[in-house]
Design an enzyme around this catalytic site. Structure first.
Site, PDB file in Angstrom:
ATOM      1  N   ASP A   1      51.297  59.102  47.361  1.00 54.42           N
ATOM      2  CA  ASP A   1      50.218  58.574  46.532  1.00 54.42           C
ATOM      3  C   ASP A   1      48.936  58.332  47.334  1.00 54.42           C
ATOM      4  OD1 ASP A   1      49.540  57.109  43.902  1.00 54.42           O
ATOM      5  OD2 ASP A   1      49.118  55.557  45.402  1.00 54.42           O
TER       6      ASP A   1
ATOM      7  N   GLU B   1      49.155  63.724  46.910  1.00 53.24           N
ATOM      8  CA  GLU B   1      48.204  63.441  45.831  1.00 53.24           C
ATOM      9  C   GLU B   1      46.848  63.116  46.444  1.00 53.24           C
ATOM     10  OE1 GLU B   1      47.123  59.924  44.410  1.00 53.24           O
ATOM     11  OE2 GLU B   1      46.768  60.509  42.346  1.00 53.24           O
TER      12      GLU B   1
HETATM   13  C1  NOJ Z   1      47.338  57.260  42.132  1.00 54.14           C
HETATM   14  C2  NOJ Z   1      48.360  56.975  41.081  1.00 54.14           C
HETATM   15  O1  NOJ Z   1      48.739  58.179  40.464  1.00 54.14           O
HETATM   16  C3  NOJ Z   1      47.733  55.991  40.129  1.00 54.14           C
HETATM   17  O2  NOJ Z   1      48.493  55.824  38.955  1.00 54.14           O
HETATM   18  C4  NOJ Z   1      47.566  54.697  40.864  1.00 54.14           C
HETATM   19  O3  NOJ Z   1      46.893  53.766  40.036  1.00 54.14           O
HETATM   20  C5  NOJ Z   1      46.745  54.889  42.134  1.00 54.14           C
HETATM   21  N1  NOJ Z   1      47.119  56.067  42.875  1.00 54.14           N
HETATM   22  C6  NOJ Z   1      46.924  53.709  43.053  1.00 54.14           C
HETATM   23  O4  NOJ Z   1      48.204  53.716  43.609  1.00 54.14           O
END
Ligand code: NOJ
Length: 528
Positions: free
Chosen positions: A201, A266
């Site tokens: 993430d 991500e």
């Molecule tokens: C990306 C995640 O997909 C999202 O849902 C989240 O709010 C943020 N990162 C913070 O972790």
């Protein structure tokens, strides 16, 4: 030929666990609920699931605020439930990828509780603390992605701590080797248990400017449209710092120490469509175990030319062995059916499942779920709560899976945590399974076709140019060639292409006569 990594043979499916299936009647989906639906996924043809966070969490950001990296939140079940889910998935040939949130913890994580307790705490430096400016304001101008300053004053110790997301999500200080080692242990915990990979993430924020310099203003920012002050700055200093790849390598080293695992990154570029951003992950990490999502499709208009140019130029840049992972939607983005239009879902499915790389389906997209209107009193997402009325909230794309026309769409017998779309009585899995022409049936057939087609799984890619409304490409493997034509328009389109045999159409076409119907997509071959 060298053995293919399973990631190249599979189709991924993202599960937002709160909304998939509720096995214990409290209105929130859970791990046993996922286990109960594994056979559905097998029949769909899914080879791997990525489950959004299910760890203990105060749920300020619905699980992306982790208070214990090595357990399961009671709302989702227990660690034993997770083990059982993983075993049941494996016994059906489904791999399991868990979400790993390295950039921040919850402010209720014991590390942060200890860190904030005093300026002398042994864990003080596990997070980023800084003195206020002389006038008491935050140390610099960095903004939280969810709105407001990225700094929160802690009254107890009169210093600010950094939070790139909510104040309840303090950023870990990855410059501290103890943090790196503790986070590596957390990844090891899940891999040791037998999960097949991690989705990592929000990696952009792992490394920041050590001098904490102010971000420059964004000259392209238009406050008139501007609902999102985060984008009023260019994030030169607050993200993508010089150590980002060193820190990702710490995680990758753990992943590589186990056989056959994979790590998906991500990371959104500051400028949508900036391929150099994605390439930096391929080039600085190990392509055999890591790849970033490509999020271009999230921002593209539904236009053959736009997709042609974006995917064509990306494919040109990827090296052999790089795994493309085109994301068409996820729990942070408006639904595919809403962005592209319901009528385009079949073409989008064909594109997703015939491009090179590893396709990923966001739960519910296979039945064409669209954004659900969330009345203000039902809003859950902090992004919406902090910026009401600007269409930033993510609840609309997170509503419960529509399983059947039973009350609450067969998702739960209790009041669901988010409202369910009113169309569930006509748009649901049970109904779609009975309909040979449903979107779900199309997904199943395409997945089935892909699973038996070496050309689609491993073949090269070459752009074709037939018509401005048609995104066309060839896939080639050994002697075999497939031609894919995607009509993005609502018109009949004649395609000047030498005689080809129809292998697959998204409509009821049985023979290809050189023209595509509105929104039709086909796979052709020159074989007899
Ligand atoms: C990306 C995640 O997909 C999202 O849902 C989240 O709010 C943020 N990162 C913070 O972790």
């Amino acid at each position: 030929m060298s053995k293919q990594h399973w990631i190249h043979d599979t189709v991924l499916y993202q599960i937002y666990p709160r909304s998939f299936y509720d096995s214990d009647d409290n209105g929130v989906g859970d791990l046993n609920g996922i286990a109960a639906k594994l056979d559905y996924l097998v029949e769909l043809g899914i080879g791997a699931i990525w489950i959004s966070p299910f760890y203990p969490s105060p749920m300020a950001d619905f699980g992306y605020d982790v208070s214990n990296y090595q357990d399961v939140d009671p709302v989702f079940g227990t660690l034993d439930d997770f083990r059982a889910l993983k075993d049941q998935a494996h016994s059906r040939g489904i791999k399991v990828i868990v979400d790993f949130v390295p950039n921040h913890t919850s402010d209720e994580h014991p590390w942060f509780i200890e860190s904030r307790a005093s300026r002398d705490s042994p864990k003080r430096d596990w997070y980023t603390w800084h003195e206020p400016q002389p006038d008491g304001t935050p140390p610099n101008n960095w903004q939280s992605l969810f709105g407001g300053s990225a700094w929160q004053l802690d009254k107890g110790t009169n210093q600010y701590y950094l939070h790139s997301f909510l104040a309840k999500q303090p950023d870990l200080n990855w410059d501290n080797p103890e943090v790196r080692s503790a986070m590596a242990d957390n990844v090891r915990f899940w891999l040791e248990m037998g999960v097949d990979g991690i989705r990592v993430d929000a990696v952009n924020w792992l490394s920041k400017d050590e001098q904490l310099r102010d971000n420059p203003p964004n000259p392209d920012y238009e406050p008139a449209e501007g609902v999102d002050p985060y984008n009023a700055q260019i994030h030169t200093y607050s993200a993508m710092g010089s150590h980002i790849f060193d820190y990702l390598n710490v995680l990758q080293d753990v992943v590589k120490s186990y056989d056959d695992r994979f790590m998906i990154i991500e990371s959104y570029p500051d400028h949508p469509g900036d391929h150099s951003h994605y390439l930096s992950f391929y080039h600085n990490l190990d392509q055999t175990v890591t790849a970033p999502f490509n999020f271009d499709a999230i921002g593209l208009p539904w236009s053959a030319q736009a997709f042609r140019s974006s995917i064509g130029s990306y494919m040109e840049k990827l090296r052999p062995g790089d795994t493309a992972i085109y994301s068409m939607g996820n729990h942070d983005q408006h639904r595919l059916a809403t962005r592209f239009g319901q009528e385009s879902c079949r073409t989008a499915a064909m594109m997703l499942l015939t491009l090179p790389g590893t396709p990923i389906i966001y739960y519910g997209d296979e039945i064409g779920m669209h954004d659900t209107h969330i009345p203000p009193e039902f809003v859950q997402d902090p992004f919406e709560k902090n910026n009401p009325g600007h269409n930033l909230g993510r609840d609309p794309e997170r509503t419960p899976m529509q399983w059947s026309d039973a009350p609450h769409a067969g998702f739960t017998t209790a009041e669901p945590w988010l409202p369910i779309s009113g169309d569930y009585t006509t748009n649901n899995v049970v109904r779609d399974l009975q309909n040979p022409r449903s979107l779900l049936t199309l997904y199943r057939e395409l997945l089935q076709f892909r699973s038996t087609s070496d050309v689609l799984r491993y073949g090269n890619f070459e752009l074709l140019d037939h018509h401005e409304d048609v995104f066309a490409y060839k896939r080639m493997y050994k002697e075999k060639i497939l031609t894919i034509l995607l009509n993005f328009s609502g018109n009949d389109v004649d395609v000047d292409i030498s005689a080809q045999n129809l292998v697959f159409s998204t409509l009821e076409t049985t023979e290809f006569g050189g023209s595509l119907k509105p929104h039709e997509a086909v796979i052709l071959t020159s074989d007899n």
